[in-house]
Design a protein around this motif. Structure first.
Motif, PDB file in Angstrom:
ATOM      1  N   ALA A  62       0.856  -1.185   0.000  1.00 53.68           N
ATOM      2  CA  ALA A  62       0.000   0.000   0.000  1.00 53.68           C
ATOM      3  C   ALA A  62       0.893   1.236   0.000  1.00 53.68           C
ATOM      4  O   ALA A  62       1.746   1.389   0.881  1.00 53.68           O
ATOM      5  CB  ALA A  62      -0.909   0.013   1.217  1.00 53.68           C
ATOM      6  N   THR A  63       0.700   2.095  -0.999  1.00 51.46           N
ATOM      7  CA  THR A  63       1.503   3.314  -1.125  1.00 51.46           C
ATOM      8  C   THR A  63       0.591   4.525  -1.069  1.00 51.46           C
ATOM      9  O   THR A  63      -0.454   4.556  -1.738  1.00 51.46           O
ATOM     10  CB  THR A  63       2.280   3.324  -2.457  1.00 51.46           C
ATOM     11  N   GLY A  64       0.986   5.522  -0.268  1.00 51.43           N
ATOM     12  CA  GLY A  64       0.166   6.717  -0.160  1.00 51.43           C
ATOM     13  C   GLY A  64       0.720   7.676   0.864  1.00 51.43           C
ATOM     14  O   GLY A  64       1.848   7.520   1.352  1.00 51.43           O
ATOM     15  N   ALA A  65      -0.095   8.679   1.188  1.00 51.45           N
ATOM     16  CA  ALA A  65       0.299   9.644   2.218  1.00 51.45           C
ATOM     17  C   ALA A  65       0.409   8.924   3.562  1.00 51.45           C
ATOM     18  O   ALA A  65      -0.359   8.013   3.857  1.00 51.45           O
ATOM     19  CB  ALA A  65      -0.723  10.766   2.291  1.00 51.45           C
ATOM     20  N   ALA A  66       1.367   9.373   4.371  1.00 50.91           N
ATOM     21  CA  ALA A  66       1.607   8.710   5.656  1.00 50.91           C
ATOM     22  C   ALA A  66       0.353   8.671   6.523  1.00 50.91           C
ATOM     23  O   ALA A  66       0.065   7.659   7.175  1.00 50.91           O
ATOM     24  CB  ALA A  66       2.742   9.417   6.393  1.00 50.91           C
ATOM     25  N   ASN A  67      -0.430   9.772   6.516  1.00 54.36           N
ATOM     26  CA  ASN A  67      -1.633   9.800   7.348  1.00 54.36           C
ATOM     27  C   ASN A  67      -2.703   8.849   6.839  1.00 54.36           C
ATOM     28  O   ASN A  67      -3.510   8.336   7.614  1.00 54.36           O
ATOM     29  CB  ASN A  67      -2.177  11.232   7.453  1.00 54.36           C
ATOM     30  N   GLU A  68      -2.731   8.591   5.526  1.00 54.58           N
ATOM     31  CA  GLU A  68      -3.689   7.634   4.976  1.00 54.58           C
ATOM     32  C   GLU A  68      -3.264   6.206   5.284  1.00 54.58           C
ATOM     33  O   GLU A  68      -4.095   5.355   5.618  1.00 54.58           O
ATOM     34  CB  GLU A  68      -3.819   7.825   3.457  1.00 54.58           C
ATOM     35  N   ILE A  69      -1.987   5.931   5.158  1.00 51.76           N
ATOM     36  CA  ILE A  69      -1.481   4.585   5.467  1.00 51.76           C
ATOM     37  C   ILE A  69      -1.795   4.210   6.913  1.00 51.76           C
ATOM     38  O   ILE A  69      -2.165   3.071   7.222  1.00 51.76           O
ATOM     39  CB  ILE A  69       0.040   4.504   5.221  1.00 51.76           C
ATOM     40  N   SER A  70      -1.692   5.180   7.815  1.00 49.46           N
ATOM     41  CA  SER A  70      -1.944   4.908   9.233  1.00 49.46           C
ATOM     42  C   SER A  70      -3.404   4.579   9.513  1.00 49.46           C
ATOM     43  O   SER A  70      -3.733   4.001  10.555  1.00 49.46           O
ATOM     44  CB  SER A  70      -1.515   6.111  10.082  1.00 49.46           C
ATOM     45  N   ARG A  71      -4.323   4.930   8.584  1.00 50.25           N
ATOM     46  CA  ARG A  71      -5.749   4.645   8.769  1.00 50.25           C
ATOM     47  C   ARG A  71      -6.109   3.206   8.422  1.00 50.25           C
ATOM     48  O   ARG A  71      -7.165   2.721   8.807  1.00 50.25           O
ATOM     49  CB  ARG A  71      -6.591   5.589   7.902  1.00 50.25           C
ATOM     50  N   ILE A  72      -5.247   2.521   7.686  1.00 45.83           N
ATOM     51  CA  ILE A  72      -5.575   1.170   7.206  1.00 45.83           C
ATOM     52  C   ILE A  72      -5.631   0.184   8.373  1.00 45.83           C
ATOM     53  O   ILE A  72      -4.684   0.050   9.144  1.00 45.83           O
ATOM     54  CB  ILE A  72      -4.548   0.695   6.165  1.00 45.83           C
ATOM     55  N   GLU A 104      -9.115  -4.117  -1.638  1.00 47.40           N
ATOM     56  CA  GLU A 104      -9.377  -2.794  -1.079  1.00 47.40           C
ATOM     57  C   GLU A 104      -8.723  -2.651   0.289  1.00 47.40           C
ATOM     58  O   GLU A 104      -8.642  -3.612   1.050  1.00 47.40           O
ATOM     59  CB  GLU A 104     -10.879  -2.546  -0.940  1.00 47.40           C
ATOM     60  N   ALA A 105      -8.297  -1.418   0.587  1.00 46.82           N
ATOM     61  CA  ALA A 105      -7.788  -1.087   1.918  1.00 46.82           C
ATOM     62  C   ALA A 105      -8.908  -0.412   2.689  1.00 46.82           C
ATOM     63  O   ALA A 105      -9.509   0.548   2.198  1.00 46.82           O
ATOM     64  CB  ALA A 105      -6.575  -0.170   1.817  1.00 46.82           C
ATOM     65  N   LEU A 106      -9.220  -0.901   3.893  1.00 48.33           N
ATOM     66  CA  LEU A 106     -10.338  -0.396   4.675  1.00 48.33           C
ATOM     67  C   LEU A 106      -9.868   0.154   6.017  1.00 48.33           C
ATOM     68  O   LEU A 106      -8.903  -0.340   6.603  1.00 48.33           O
ATOM     69  CB  LEU A 106     -11.365  -1.508   4.913  1.00 48.33           C
ATOM     70  N   ASP A 107     -10.597   1.185   6.504  1.00 50.45           N
ATOM     71  CA  ASP A 107     -10.292   1.711   7.833  1.00 50.45           C
ATOM     72  C   ASP A 107     -11.128   0.993   8.877  1.00 50.45           C
ATOM     73  O   ASP A 107     -11.814   0.004   8.576  1.00 50.45           O
ATOM     74  CB  ASP A 107     -10.512   3.226   7.884  1.00 50.45           C
ATOM     75  N   SER A 108     -11.116   1.473  10.104  1.00 52.22           N
ATOM     76  CA  SER A 108     -11.823   0.805  11.199  1.00 52.22           C
ATOM     77  C   SER A 108     -13.335   0.816  11.013  1.00 52.22           C
ATOM     78  O   SER A 108     -14.041   0.013  11.609  1.00 52.22           O
ATOM     79  CB  SER A 108     -11.457   1.462  12.530  1.00 52.22           C
ATOM     80  N   SER A 109     -13.849   1.738  10.188  1.00 48.85           N
ATOM     81  CA  SER A 109     -15.292   1.815   9.932  1.00 48.85           C
ATOM     82  C   SER A 109     -15.707   1.060   8.680  1.00 48.85           C
ATOM     83  O   SER A 109     -16.874   1.081   8.296  1.00 48.85           O
ATOM     84  CB  SER A 109     -15.729   3.286   9.808  1.00 48.85           C
ATOM     85  N   GLY A 110     -14.735   0.416   8.024  1.00 51.20           N
ATOM     86  CA  GLY A 110     -15.045  -0.314   6.797  1.00 51.20           C
ATOM     87  C   GLY A 110     -15.064   0.554   5.561  1.00 51.20           C
ATOM     88  O   GLY A 110     -15.498   0.108   4.497  1.00 51.20           O
ATOM     89  N   LYS A 111     -14.581   1.811   5.674  1.00 54.84           N
ATOM     90  CA  LYS A 111     -14.552   2.709   4.521  1.00 54.84           C
ATOM     91  C   LYS A 111     -13.227   2.564   3.774  1.00 54.84           C
ATOM     92  O   LYS A 111     -12.187   2.291   4.373  1.00 54.84           O
ATOM     93  CB  LYS A 111     -14.741   4.156   4.976  1.00 54.84           C
ATOM     94  N   THR A 112     -13.286   2.774   2.467  1.00 53.91           N
ATOM     95  CA  THR A 112     -12.096   2.621   1.629  1.00 53.91           C
ATOM     96  C   THR A 112     -11.097   3.740   1.899  1.00 53.91           C
ATOM     97  O   THR A 112     -11.459   4.914   1.969  1.00 53.91           O
ATOM     98  CB  THR A 112     -12.485   2.631   0.137  1.00 53.91           C
ATOM     99  N   VAL A 113      -9.831   3.362   2.030  1.00 61.87           N
ATOM    100  CA  VAL A 113      -8.752   4.317   2.263  1.00 61.87           C
ATOM    101  C   VAL A 113      -8.106   4.658   0.919  1.00 61.87           C
ATOM    102  O   VAL A 113      -7.866   3.779   0.085  1.00 61.87           O
ATOM    103  CB  VAL A 113      -7.697   3.746   3.231  1.00 61.87           C
ATOM    104  N   ASN A 114      -7.811   5.936   0.702  1.00 64.91           N
ATOM    105  CA  ASN A 114      -7.273   6.414  -0.566  1.00 64.91           C
ATOM    106  C   ASN A 114      -5.772   6.154  -0.659  1.00 64.91           C
ATOM    107  O   ASN A 114      -4.948   7.020  -0.352  1.00 64.91           O
ATOM    108  CB  ASN A 114      -7.565   7.906  -0.731  1.00 64.91           C
ATOM    109  N   VAL A 115      -5.413   4.932  -1.071  1.00 65.84           N
ATOM    110  CA  VAL A 115      -4.016   4.552  -1.280  1.00 65.84           C
ATOM    111  C   VAL A 115      -3.921   3.741  -2.567  1.00 65.84           C
ATOM    112  O   VAL A 115      -4.935   3.297  -3.110  1.00 65.84           O
ATOM    113  CB  VAL A 115      -3.466   3.722  -0.099  1.00 65.84           C
ATOM    114  N   ILE A 116      -2.707   3.540  -3.032  1.00 64.04           N
ATOM    115  CA  ILE A 116      -2.462   2.713  -4.218  1.00 64.04           C
ATOM    116  C   ILE A 116      -2.035   1.329  -3.761  1.00 64.04           C
ATOM    117  O   ILE A 116      -1.069   1.184  -3.003  1.00 64.04           O
ATOM    118  CB  ILE A 116      -1.367   3.335  -5.097  1.00 64.04           C
ATOM    119  N   LEU A 117      -2.761   0.294  -4.216  1.00 60.77           N
ATOM    120  CA  LEU A 117      -2.460  -1.082  -3.832  1.00 60.77           C
ATOM    121  C   LEU A 117      -1.820  -1.815  -4.999  1.00 60.77           C
ATOM    122  O   LEU A 117      -2.305  -1.748  -6.132  1.00 60.77           O
ATOM    123  CB  LEU A 117      -3.728  -1.811  -3.397  1.00 60.77           C
TER     124      LEU A 117
END
Length: 323
Positions: free
Chosen positions: A174-184, A208-221
Motif C-alpha cells: 500500500a503506497t500513499g500519504a503517511a496519514n492515509e497509510i496509518s488509517r488502514i 481494497e484497503a479499509l479503515d476501522s469503519s469499513g470505509k475505503t482508504v485512498n491509497v495505491i495497492l
C-alpha cells in the motif's frame, strides 16, 4: 483616286476594330482584378477569424513523487482557448500543451497553488478552470499488508457451506500519504458471491484497503486484484420432499383453499434425519384472510428436524369461501 479612297476606309475600319479589342481587354482586366481582390479579401477574413473552445486536460504535478504523496487535486481541469480559428482547432485536437501545478518548492502540509500552462502558441490566449487548487502534500510511505478474503456468506444456498477461501495474492503493498497509510486496519479481497450459490467459486476479486469503519482508504495497492478460490459443498445428504399446506387460526364457517408456487422442496440433513421424511408440514396463518391473499412462508427446519431447506421460503395463495 479610287484606290486612295479605298485604302483610307480600310485603315478606318482596322482602327475601329483595334479600339473595340482594346476596350474589351481593359474591361476583362478590371473584372479579373476585382475577382482577385474579392478572393484575397475572403482569404484574409478566413485567416483573421477567431474561435473559442474549451477542452479537458490532465493536470500534471511538478513534485518529487519518490518523497511525497499528493492528494486533493483534480485529475483533469478545463482550459478555454481563444485565438485564430485554425490554431485553436488544431490545439484542441492535438492538446500539445500541458497544465501543471508547481509543487517542487513546497513542503509538507496543505497549500493553495495557482495552475499554469506550458506549450501554447503565443497567439492563443487561455483560461484555466479552476485557476487555483488546494493540495495536501504528505510524506510518501509504502507498507505491506496481508490480504483477507471477504464475501457475503448469506448468498450461499441453504444446505451448503463454504470452506476456507484462498487467494493467489497473500500480501500487497500500500503506497500513499503517511496519514492515509496509518488509517488502514485491514486489506481485503472483495469476492462477489451470486445469490443461492451451490458450486465452488474461482474468480477475480478487487483488493481494497479499509479503515476501522469499513470505509475505503485512498491509497495505491499493488497488486489491486487477485484470483480467489472459495470451495462450497453440500451439508450432509439431500432429499426431495412434498408439501402439506395447513390453514391455521381460520374463522368458523369459512373454508380455505391453499395452493403454492412450488410442489416440493429439497431437504438437507443426515441420513437418519431424512430417512422417514417424505412431506413437510407448512402451517399458514389465515386469521387475517377475508377473501383472497398471498403469503410468503418460511419453512421451519426445527419443526421438521432437518439442517436446511431449498428454497427456504415459498409463496402460498389462500382463497377463503364462506360456507
Amino acid at each position: 483616286m479610287k484606290n486612295r479612297r479605298y485604302t483610307t476606309w480600310l485603315y478606318r475600319v482596322l482602327a475601329l476594330i483595334l479600339a473595340i479589342l482594346l476596350f474589351l481587354y481593359v474591361n476583362s482586366t478590371k473584372s479579373s482584378n476585382n475577382t482577385q481582390s474579392t478572393s484575397s479579401t475572403g482569404a484574409n477574413t478566413s485567416l483573421t477569424a477567431t474561435k473559442s473552445m474549451t477542452v479537458s486536460v490532465p493536470l500534471q504535478l511538478n513534485v518529487n513523487s519518490n518523497k511525497y504523496f499528493v492528494t486533493g487535486y483534480p485529475q483533469k481541469v478545463k482550459v478555454t482557448l481563444r485565438g485564430p480559428l485554425a490554431l485553436v482547432t488544431t490545439t484542441a485536437n492535438t492538446q500539445n500543451f500541458k497544465v501543471y501545478a508547481a509543487l517542487s518548492d513546497l513542503g509538507v502540509g496543505k497549500h493553495r497553488v495557482t495552475l499554469h500552462q506550458e506549450g501554447l502558441n503565443h497567439e492563443i490566449q487561455s483560461t484555466i478552470a479552476p485557476a487555483k487548487i488546494t493540495v495536501d502534500i504528505e510524506p510518501r510511505r509504502t507498507v505491506s499488508f496481508p490480504v483477507k478474503v471477504q464475501y457475503n456468506s448469506q448468498n450461499i444456498a441453504a444446505g451448503y457451506s463454504a470452506g476456507k477461501a484462498t487467494s493467489d495474492v497473500t500480501t500487497v503493498k500500500a503506497t500513499g500519504a503517511a496519514n492515509e497509510i496509518s488509517r488502514i486496519k485491514q486489506v481485503v479481497a472483495q469476492l462477489t458471491v451470486p445469490q443461492n450459490t451451490k458450486k465452488t467459486l474461482n474468480s477475480q476479486a478487487v483488493i481494497e484497503a479499509l479503515d476501522s469503519s469499513g470505509k475505503t482508504v485512498n491509497v495505491i495497492l499493488t497488486p489491486s486484484t487477485t484470483t480467489v478460490n472459495l470451495p462450497i459443498k453440500s451439508d450432509g445428504e439431500s432429499k426431495k420432499v412434498g408439501l402439506n399446506l395447513n390453514a391455521k387460526n381460520g374463522s368458523s364457517g369459512t373454508s380455505y383453499k391453499l395452493t403454492s408456487n412450488v410442489s416440493s422442496v429439497t431437504a438437507y440433513g443426515s441420513s437418519s434425519q431424512l430417512k422417514d421424511l417424505d412431506d413437510v408440514d407448512v402451517d399458514v396463518d389465515v386469521s387475517d384472510v377475508k377473501n383472497n391473499a398471498t403469503k410468503t412462508i418460511t419453512l421451519d427446519t426445527d419443526d421438521n428436524d432437518v439442517t436446511a431447506f431449498d428454497p427456504t421460503t415459498i409463496k402460498v395463495t389462500v382463497k377463503a369461501t364462506t360456507n
